[in-house]
Motif scaffolding. Structure first.
Motif, PDB file in Angstrom:
ATOM      1  N   UNK A 391       0.721  -1.279  -0.011  1.00  0.00           N
ATOM      2  CA  UNK A 391       0.042  -0.099   0.137  1.00  0.00           C
ATOM      3  C   UNK A 391       0.756   1.197   0.196  1.00  0.00           C
ATOM      4  N   UNK A 392       1.760   1.174   0.848  1.00  0.00           N
ATOM      5  CA  UNK A 392       2.741   2.540   0.795  1.00  0.00           C
ATOM      6  C   UNK A 392       3.633   2.962  -0.258  1.00  0.00           C
ATOM      7  N   UNK A 393       4.023   1.563  -0.906  1.00  0.00           N
ATOM      8  CA  UNK A 393       4.819   1.601  -2.075  1.00  0.00           C
ATOM      9  C   UNK A 393       3.927   2.233  -3.336  1.00  0.00           C
ATOM     10  N   UNK A 394       2.559   1.780  -3.476  1.00  0.00           N
ATOM     11  CA  UNK A 394       1.670   2.035  -4.353  1.00  0.00           C
ATOM     12  C   UNK A 394       1.616   3.747  -4.032  1.00  0.00           C
ATOM     13  N   UNK A 395       1.336   4.136  -2.716  1.00  0.00           N
ATOM     14  CA  UNK A 395       1.177   5.470  -2.619  1.00  0.00           C
ATOM     15  C   UNK A 395       2.299   6.399  -2.945  1.00  0.00           C
TER      16      UNK A 395
END
Length: 655
Positions: A391-395
């Motif tokens: 999720x944080x990589x995508x963000x």
């Protein structure tokens, strides 16, 4: 009449005599006068001019006496006759009682109803006379107390004084009235104190006390202040940052403060400029989507175009502007969570190539709108499976690609994913770690060399006029840097004015297993039978929120039946009369809020107590989520919600 001096003194009820009809007067050996009347016997001290009255409650045969029926015997005893017999006594035996009697609070009333410690939800855990205090809501701020002294002879003659500290400036003389009432008390802490006298008029100087706390109404509670704080979130964050710097500055030595006086002055001026810039940014960013929402809504309401294409453009503009506005609030919330240390990183399996593919797919339409070429490349050495927080990589990638598109007028944006390094940890349980490097390159406006070092600062952009030209809060790169730092990675930038920029991120991840399904934390919607024929109780007091929820539920669930309750009490009544598959519960409502309603439902003596309950609230702070779970709810849906999130939560609750 004084036979020695000839002086005459006239004594009446104005002086304290209980009745002007006196049948007999006797003097005891101490010179005090005893008089029988139609209202008892009165003792008069000629030295102090004080009366002490005795009545039936003190043991008299009656309050009415007869004429000529009185005498003093040889021992000095006094005799008085009345309508029911006679009384005789030694005046020396009638000594004043100097012992103060204790006083107790016998009952407490709120909104004219008794507060009983055994009632469900009662603020009293003990009887009133044993309790030290209670806490009540602002809606119940009309309170009264009853009290009594612990001397039971002639209780109606006891006198009282009371005072509500925090409200009454002085003691209130209540006479023989043994109650006190207060209305419309402001929120705060109070202490009710009361004192009484004994039958001889001796006051209890200590008395008894009762603590009263009145909670503030909803418009003066912390959650409302939190919402207001979000509107000025940037200013609050800036204030915290300045305060932190000032604290460090004050901890330095006197010599350092003298040497750095000019630096501190420049820093203060720069902070003020950043503050003003942030306020201008936030005003621009919030007003822009709000203008589109209001304008398109008015146009849609006014024109009501029959052309489906025109109607679709209006609705799309409203939806896009709403997404932009929600993104601004989410950026402020993310930064607040990071600053407070409440943002946790996941460690789940995911496919890095799939993450990049999703980002490109989502951002492709924005690139096409500007006529840009958006492309990506994944190196063959990049593993199919990694373990970390997808999720944080995508963000981070969404933010960097979005910035690249925003600041590029023509040309292209390219994203490359490759392996920076592979490290053997040595611990068999830990396995191997790799460094994943992602480079986002654009042909945009570029960044001046003197601004490169500050692009990751809060509320900063490459140039002061970029907010007016391109928009943005100046928080995106700051959040990216914080998220990457929390994962042990780094982020850097290379840029040349007029030729473009390249942002490079490096994040360490553990290797995952390639032959298992990656990055799916829940079962896909296709693996479940469709939801249908559900009967749902929607508990919501806001009519617009009711309309939104009904529209989404009607669209998502075939043959759904929706009942609406405007508060928790109505919901409880409707549940007892009907059977529901699910309850969607707002938490802030009049009469009975969502927490209290949920606890009441869970306490029902029937199978209906197990009805699934999902909270629906605009407050996404962790404290409120935990409060919902503690009340007995089964899930949490933040507002504004998307249909897929709502359906997913319902599916999980009713399975």
């Amino acid at each position: 009449f004084d036979t020695r001096t000839g002086d005459v003194e006239r004594i009446t009820t104005k002086n304290g005599l209980p009745n002007d009809v006196v049948y007999g007067v006797l003097a005891d050996n101490d010179g005090r006068l005893w008089m029988s009347t139609n209202k008892g016997i009165a003792r008069y001290d000629r030295k102090t001019k004080a009366f002490r009255d005795f009545t039936v409650s003190d043991g008299l045969q009656s309050n009415e006496f007869n004429r000529y029926a009185y005498c003093k015997d040889a021992k000095g005893w006094l005799w008085f006759g009345g309508v029911n017999g006679f009384n005789y006594f030694d005046p020396h035996d009638l000594v004043e009682d100097s012992t103060a009697v204790p006083i107790r609070i016998t009952s407490v009333y709120s909104m004219n109803k008794p507060v009983l410690f055994g009632d469900p939800g009662s603020p009293l855990s003990k009887p009133a006379y044993l309790s030290s205090g209670m806490t009540i809501p602002h809606s119940a701020n009309m309170v009264s107390f009853s009290f009594a002294t612990m001397e039971f002879g002639a209780p109606s003659l006891h006198r009282y004084m009371y005072k509500l500290e925090g409200f009454d400036p002085d003691w209130v003389d209540a006479g023989t009235n043994n109650s006190a009432a207060y209305t419309n008390l402001d929120p705060g802490m109070y202490t009710f104190r009361v004192r009484g006298d004994n039958r001889d008029g001796i006051w209890d100087t200590v008395g008894t006390s009762f603590r009263l706390e009145i909670l503030p109404p909803w418009w003066r509670t912390g959650w409302l202040y939190a919402l207001c704080a979000l509107a000025l979130g940037g200013m609050v964050l800036l204030y915290i940052r300045v305060q932190r710097r000032q604290k460090k500055f004050l901890e330095r030595t006197v010599q350092e403060r003298t040497a750095q006086l000019s630096t501190a002055k420049e820093r203060a001026e720069k902070s003020e400029q950043v503050k003003q810039q942030f306020l201008a940014n936030m005003s621009h960013e919030i007003r822009t989507p709000m203008n589109a929402i209001v304008g398109m809504s008015n146009a849609l309401r006014r024109d009501a175009p029959t052309d489906p294409g025109t109607r679709e453009r209006y609705v799309d503009a409203i939806a896009n502007s709403s997404e932009n506005l929600l993104g601004i609030v989410n950026e402020i919330l993310d930064l607040s969570k990071i600053e407070a240390g409440r943002l946790e990183m996941e460690k789940v399996g995911f496919a890095p190539g799939k993450i990049l593919e999703d980002v490109i797919s989502v951002m492709q339409y924005r690139a096409k709108e500007k006529g840009l070429v958006l492309s990506s490349r994944v190196d063959d050495a990049v593993p199919e499976a990694l373990i970390g927080d997808p999720t944080r990589l995508r963000q981070v990638l969404m933010n960097l690609v979005g910035n690249a598109i925003k600041f590029t007028e023509k040309g292209s944006v390219e994203v490359n994913m490759e392996v920076a390094a592979t490290v053997s940890v040595g611990d068999a349980a830990a396995g191997e770690m790799i460094g994943l490097r992602c480079t986002v390159t654009d042909t945009g406006i570029g960044i001046a060399p003197d601004r490169l070092a500050r692009v990751f600062d809060e509320f900063m952009q490459a140039e002061s006029d970029h907010t007016r030209r391109f928009g943005g809060t100046g928080l995106g790169l700051t959040i990216c840097q914080r998220l990457i730092d929390m994962q042990g990675g780094t982020i850097g930038v290379e840029s040349e004015v007029g030729k473009g920029s390249a942002f490079i991120i490096k994040i360490p991840y553990a290797l995952g297993v390639a032959d298992v399904e990656i990055g799916r934390r829940s079962v896909g919607a296709d693996d479940h039978p469709p939801l249908r024929n559900l009967r749902i109780l929607l508990v919501e007091d806001n009519k617009l929120n009711v309309m939104v929820a009904q529209v989404e539920l009607d669209n998502a669930i075939p043959d759904v039946r929706i009942d609406v309750a405007a508060n928790g009490q109505l919901a409880l009544d409707m549940l007892q009369a009907n059977t529901y598959d699910l309850i969607l519960m707002d938490v802030q409502m009049p009469v009975m809020d969502g927490y209290e309603a949920t606890r009441a439902i869970r306490a029902l003596p029937s199978i209906k107590a197990l009805t699934p309950i999902l909270a629906m609230t605009a407050n996404v702070l962790q404290a409120e989520v935990q409060q919902c779970m503690d009340a007995g709810m089964d899930g949490f849906i933040p507002k504004p919600f998307k249909q897929e999130v709502l359906v997913g939560a319902i599916r999980k609750a009713v399975r």
